[in-house]
Design a protein around this motif. Structure first.
Motif: not given
Lengths: 379, 251
Positions: A205-206, A208-209, A211-212, A214-216, A230, A375, B92, B114
């Motif tokens: 999950p960390f 994924m955040m 990547l978020a 970077k994205s927006n 983060y 990706q 993305d 996490n």
């Protein structure tokens, strides 16, 4: 389409990776690269790039000062050899701790800005660290000469080790000396562990955040997420990776110099990551290996090697080709690297991994793979 | 029950009085539209709710807490979600990831370190995301990169990202701006459908068709001031509203 990740696919990738790294001495032999010095560099810089990619590849924050953490790791490790023990475990441990603390401070300040301003701030910090190491902090860093071991260092933990006239002891892991092949295998195992951790971070999950981020970032804030911790955590983690790589450098060759912190060293890891594939797991390791291979193999080629290579041609063509080619080898290997880098960025911005994906798509699958965009984390 | 209470809010940009003593009350469960001509201060008002702008004076109380001085992520954590004029999504990432992120933010808070668990094995979050995608009719595209979709689909996704957090208050900033009539009607249907969940909504809108299809309360803003408030039907007939939109003295 973005192929969904599964633990199984990751495990396969990880096992293949681990085998490939451990068998490097075998399959690098035909490429003329099967000697511990070079393969140690593969592993160490691979680790450096894997950590760098956690920051740059996932969050998109481009740090131009990561060599500072590498240098801090090296200095700390050498001091640990001098003061505590020639055992490498405390050296690595303290190398990671100090570089992590450094990253916490530098990251806290630099992450107040993003984009180019962030890059400039990290660059400024790294150059400051370099200058401190080079001149101001001479009592700690031994400035120009660099920090080296001496026979009468205290080494309080291995008391009886200093034998009169016995020379400087070697770095070791509970007696196993870290020179040559054992040194490589130790670095390789650390790289494999580091790779596994990076993989888990990317899939968490960390991750994924990140990547978020970077994205927006705007959407992230309005989604109830605080971006600052983060990015700071990612910065510190990648700083610790750099410190680990730096202490491994000291493990395989126990000295530390300020040039390790210079901006060219920071730039090199950026090149490695981009060349291999930003945001992918395997890319940074590949990029590091390619650059270190070029550095060692191309820089060793001289004119007589070229003459031998083009020897079958008529003399005037041979001389012409040798003259042109000699610009790109020996001391001119940077030129080769530069050309390679430009070609990659223009035609394959996703690096080696993108090249591989395109080839695979063209030859092996005619089914429903539509999106060509590289990706993050999708190797 | 009042869920959002805006009292005496003023905001000045240099010489421009963008908001002039705005008072507004939103009842729980209502769809409250804020309409008004261009430059009336609608977006400024919305930005004061979500922490993007700080009013010079006045108060904004949401569900018993003052929103003033809170950062956007803190406001979201109190239960306010926002849809933007141009969809703000994670372009993305896949649609599924786009929905898992807000679901994680709702469950785990503004920051959780996490870094070891696998997000693709988190069944609870994944189920929430998958269900939400079905609700907005995007389940077939769940592995698509969201940035490659049409604008209408991006809007749908953004709405889903807000809804998956199950907010107490949903703010919509011109949800149909720049859309075709067909897309607009689709969005209205979708908003009506989610209306059944009983989420309080504040909609800023130009399009009267949208306002009259959805709202049960309308506030009319002109030159930073609330000039009229009532049901959509009342507002249709209100002379002050006509003046504000068409200019005083029209026939």
């Amino acid at each position: 389409m973005i192929a969904p990740t599964t633990p199984r696919k990751d495990m396969v990738m990880f096992i293949v990776f681990a085998i490939a790294i451990l068998t490097l001495p075998i399959w690098m032999a035909p490429l003329g690269g099967s000697y511990p010095d070079l393969l140690q560099k593969f592993a160490i810089f691979g680790l450096f790039a894997v950590g760098f990619n956690i920051l740059f590849g996932l969050t998109g924050y481009l740090s131009f000062g990561h060599a500072a953490f590498l240098g801090v790791g090296s200095y700390t490790a050498v001091w640990s050899f001098k003061l505590l023990s020639m055992n490498i475990l405390p050296a690595i441990f303290f190398g990671m701790i100090t570089s992590g603390l450094f990253a916490l401070i530098i990251g806290y300040v630099s992450l107040r800005r993003s984009g180019i301003y962030f890059s400039i701030l990290t660059l400024a910090f790294a150059q400051m660290s370099y200058n401190l190491a080079y001149s101001v902090l001479t009592p700690i860093t031994y400035g120009e000469t660099g920090l080296q071991l001496a026979q009468y260092d205290p080494r309080i933990l291995d008391a009886q080790a200093t034998v009169e006239g016995g020379g400087i002891p070697l770095t070791n892991l509970f007696g196993l000396e870290m020179q040559g092949w054992p040194g490589f295998y130790f670095c390789a195992v650390v790289l494999i562990i580091g790779f596994y951790i990076a993989m888990r971070i990317t899939r968490s999950p960390f991750g994924m955040m990140l990547l978020a981020v970077k994205s927006n970032q705007n959407r992230m804030n309005y989604t109830g997420l605080n971006t600052r911790p983060y990015t700071l955590a990612a910065f510190v983690i990648s700083g610790i990776y750099a410190g680990l790589a730096g202490s491994l450098m000291a493990v395989t060759d126990p000295l530390a110099g300020a040039e390790r912190m210079q901006w060219t060293a920071s730039g090199e890891v950026v090149l490695m990551t981009i060349l291999g594939g930003v945001g992918t797991l395997l890319g940074p390791v590949l990029g590091a290996a390619i650059i270190k291979y070029f550095e060692n193999i191309f820089s060793a080629i001289n004119e007589s090697v070229l003459h031998a290579f083009f020897g079958f041609l008529p003399d005037f063509i041979e001389n012409g080709l040798v003259n042109v080619a000699s610009l790109f080898v020996g001391k001119g290997w940077h030129l080769t690297l530069g050309v390679l880098f430009m070609v990659m960025v223009i035609f394959l911005p996703g690096g080696v991994i993108e090249a591989y994906d395109r080839i695979r798509k063209r030859f092996f699958s005619k089914e429903t793979r539509s999106s060509a965009a590289p990706q993050a984390g999708d190797d | 029950m009042k869920i959002l209470e805006v009292s005496n809010v003023n905001k000045r940009f240099g010489g421009l009085q963008a908001l002039d003593d705005v008072n507004l009350t939103v009842e729980q469960g209502h769809v409250h539209a804020i309409i008004g001509p261009n430059g009336a201060g609608k977006s400024t008002l919305l930005n004061c709710f979500v922490g993007r702008l700080m009013p010079d004076t006045g108060s904004v109380i949401f569900d018993g807490t003052s929103l003033l001085g809170l950062a956007p992520h803190e406001i979201n954590q109190t239960g306010v979600s926002r849809v933007f004029q141009t969809p703000e999504i994670f372009e993305d990432l896949s649609l599924l990831d786009n929905l898992m992120i807000p679901a994680l933010a709702k469950r785990d808070g503004a920051f959780t370190l996490n870094a070891w668990g696998r997000v693709d094995q988190d069944a609870e979050i994944r189920d929430q995301a998958e269900h939400m995608l079905e609700d907005v009719g995007l389940q077939d595209k769940r592995h698509l990169q969201s940035g490659t979709m049409s604008r209408g689909d991006k809007r749908r996704l953004e709405l889903a990202m807000c809804l998956v957090q199950n907010p107490k208050l949903l703010l919509l900033d011109e949800p149909t701006a720049g859309m075709s009539r067909a897309d607009t009607n689709n969005t209205i249907d979708l908003l009506k459908k989610i209306g059944e969940r009983g989420i309080t909504k504040v909609i800023i809108e130009h399009d009267m068709h949208v306002v009259f299809s959805l709202a049960n309360r309308v506030s009319v803003l002109a030159q930073g001031h609330v000039i009229a408030e009532g049901t959509p039907e009342e507002m249709k007939e209100d002379q002050r509203v006509k003046d504000a939109y068409l200019g005083a003295g029209h026939e």
